[in-house]
Design a protein around this motif. Sequence first.
Motif, PDB file in Angstrom:
ATOM      1  N   GLN A   1       0.802   8.282  -3.529  1.00 54.53           N
ATOM      2  CA  GLN A   1       0.030   8.980  -4.567  1.00 54.53           C
ATOM      3  C   GLN A   1      -1.061   9.843  -3.955  1.00 54.53           C
ATOM      4  O   GLN A   1      -1.337  10.947  -4.443  1.00 54.53           O
ATOM      5  CB  GLN A   1      -0.562   7.967  -5.544  1.00 54.53           C
ATOM      6  N   GLN A   2      -1.694   9.360  -2.900  1.00 52.13           N
ATOM      7  CA  GLN A   2      -2.738  10.133  -2.228  1.00 52.13           C
ATOM      8  C   GLN A   2      -2.153  11.397  -1.583  1.00 52.13           C
ATOM      9  O   GLN A   2      -2.729  12.481  -1.696  1.00 52.13           O
ATOM     10  CB  GLN A   2      -3.424   9.272  -1.167  1.00 52.13           C
ATOM     11  N   ILE A   3      -1.030  11.259  -0.934  1.00 51.11           N
ATOM     12  CA  ILE A   3      -0.396  12.422  -0.302  1.00 51.11           C
ATOM     13  C   ILE A   3       0.086  13.410  -1.360  1.00 51.11           C
ATOM     14  O   ILE A   3      -0.055  14.624  -1.217  1.00 51.11           O
ATOM     15  CB  ILE A   3       0.764  11.975   0.613  1.00 51.11           C
ATOM     16  N   ARG A   4       0.629  12.888  -2.470  1.00 51.10           N
ATOM     17  CA  ARG A   4       1.116  13.777  -3.529  1.00 51.10           C
ATOM     18  C   ARG A   4      -0.018  14.474  -4.279  1.00 51.10           C
ATOM     19  O   ARG A   4       0.206  15.486  -4.924  1.00 51.10           O
ATOM     20  CB  ARG A   4       2.001  13.009  -4.507  1.00 51.10           C
ATOM     21  N   ALA A   5      -1.234  13.952  -4.195  1.00 53.52           N
ATOM     22  CA  ALA A   5      -2.374  14.649  -4.789  1.00 53.52           C
ATOM     23  C   ALA A   5      -2.629  15.956  -4.048  1.00 53.52           C
ATOM     24  O   ALA A   5      -3.043  16.954  -4.646  1.00 53.52           O
ATOM     25  CB  ALA A   5      -3.606  13.754  -4.747  1.00 53.52           C
ATOM     26  N   GLU A   6      -2.357  15.966  -2.747  1.00 57.82           N
ATOM     27  CA  GLU A   6      -2.529  17.172  -1.944  1.00 57.82           C
ATOM     28  C   GLU A   6      -1.311  18.092  -2.028  1.00 57.82           C
ATOM     29  O   GLU A   6      -1.433  19.307  -1.972  1.00 57.82           O
ATOM     30  CB  GLU A   6      -2.775  16.793  -0.481  1.00 57.82           C
TER      31      GLU A   6
ATOM     32  N   ALA B   1       5.300   5.490  -7.568  1.00 55.24           N
ATOM     33  CA  ALA B   1       4.292   6.518  -7.264  1.00 55.24           C
ATOM     34  C   ALA B   1       4.586   7.826  -7.981  1.00 55.24           C
ATOM     35  O   ALA B   1       3.754   8.725  -7.989  1.00 55.24           O
ATOM     36  CB  ALA B   1       4.215   6.740  -5.762  1.00 55.24           C
TER      37      ALA B   1
ATOM     38  N   ARG C   1       0.817  -1.226   0.000  1.00 56.80           N
ATOM     39  CA  ARG C   1       0.000   0.000   0.000  1.00 56.80           C
ATOM     40  C   ARG C   1       0.848   1.273   0.000  1.00 56.80           C
ATOM     41  O   ARG C   1       0.312   2.372   0.089  1.00 56.80           O
ATOM     42  CB  ARG C   1      -0.925   0.009   1.225  1.00 56.80           C
TER      43      ARG C   1
ATOM     44  N   ALA D   1       0.085   3.540  -3.173  1.00 52.52           N
ATOM     45  CA  ALA D   1      -1.221   4.205  -3.108  1.00 52.52           C
ATOM     46  C   ALA D   1      -1.205   5.350  -2.092  1.00 52.52           C
ATOM     47  O   ALA D   1      -1.763   6.431  -2.353  1.00 52.52           O
ATOM     48  CB  ALA D   1      -2.301   3.195  -2.756  1.00 52.52           C
ATOM     49  N   ASN D   2      -0.578   5.127  -0.949  1.00 48.89           N
ATOM     50  CA  ASN D   2      -0.524   6.184   0.068  1.00 48.89           C
ATOM     51  C   ASN D   2       0.305   7.373  -0.406  1.00 48.89           C
ATOM     52  O   ASN D   2      -0.060   8.531  -0.173  1.00 48.89           O
ATOM     53  CB  ASN D   2       0.053   5.622   1.372  1.00 48.89           C
TER      54      ASN D   2
END
Length: 136
Positions: free
Chosen positions: A89-94, A123, A83, A86-87
Amino acid sequence: MARKKYASETEEAKVDMTPLLDIVFIMLIFFIVTTSFVKPMGVEYSVPESNTPNNSQKSDNILISIEKSGLIKIGDRLVDIERVTANIQQIRAEAPEASVLILAETEARHGLVVKVMDYVKIAGVQKVSVAEKKKG
């Protein structure tokens, strides 16, 4: 008329202090004049102005901690190895400009550290740093 070879006992030797005082005052004036023209040394610089607003982009670093037991933490959360991508990528979206710091304990398995680095690269993170975390 015979001259006396020695001065009489009533006369005392005197030192004329006038030339000494003249030199002291001239030196004092010299130092006052020279110190008044000394410029303070320093570097002059100008700070560039920023064109972007301060709150437009968040550029915090992402901290991944790897313990010797194999636990992986992103920030304060425990994460499974699969994971990690995915984590990140989620943080880099912000925060798209965020860089990653992998902080591995000295006794951690090197294979696990390399695997986490691979998942971080997948990522899309280009700035990855690895540091050693010593117990103590």
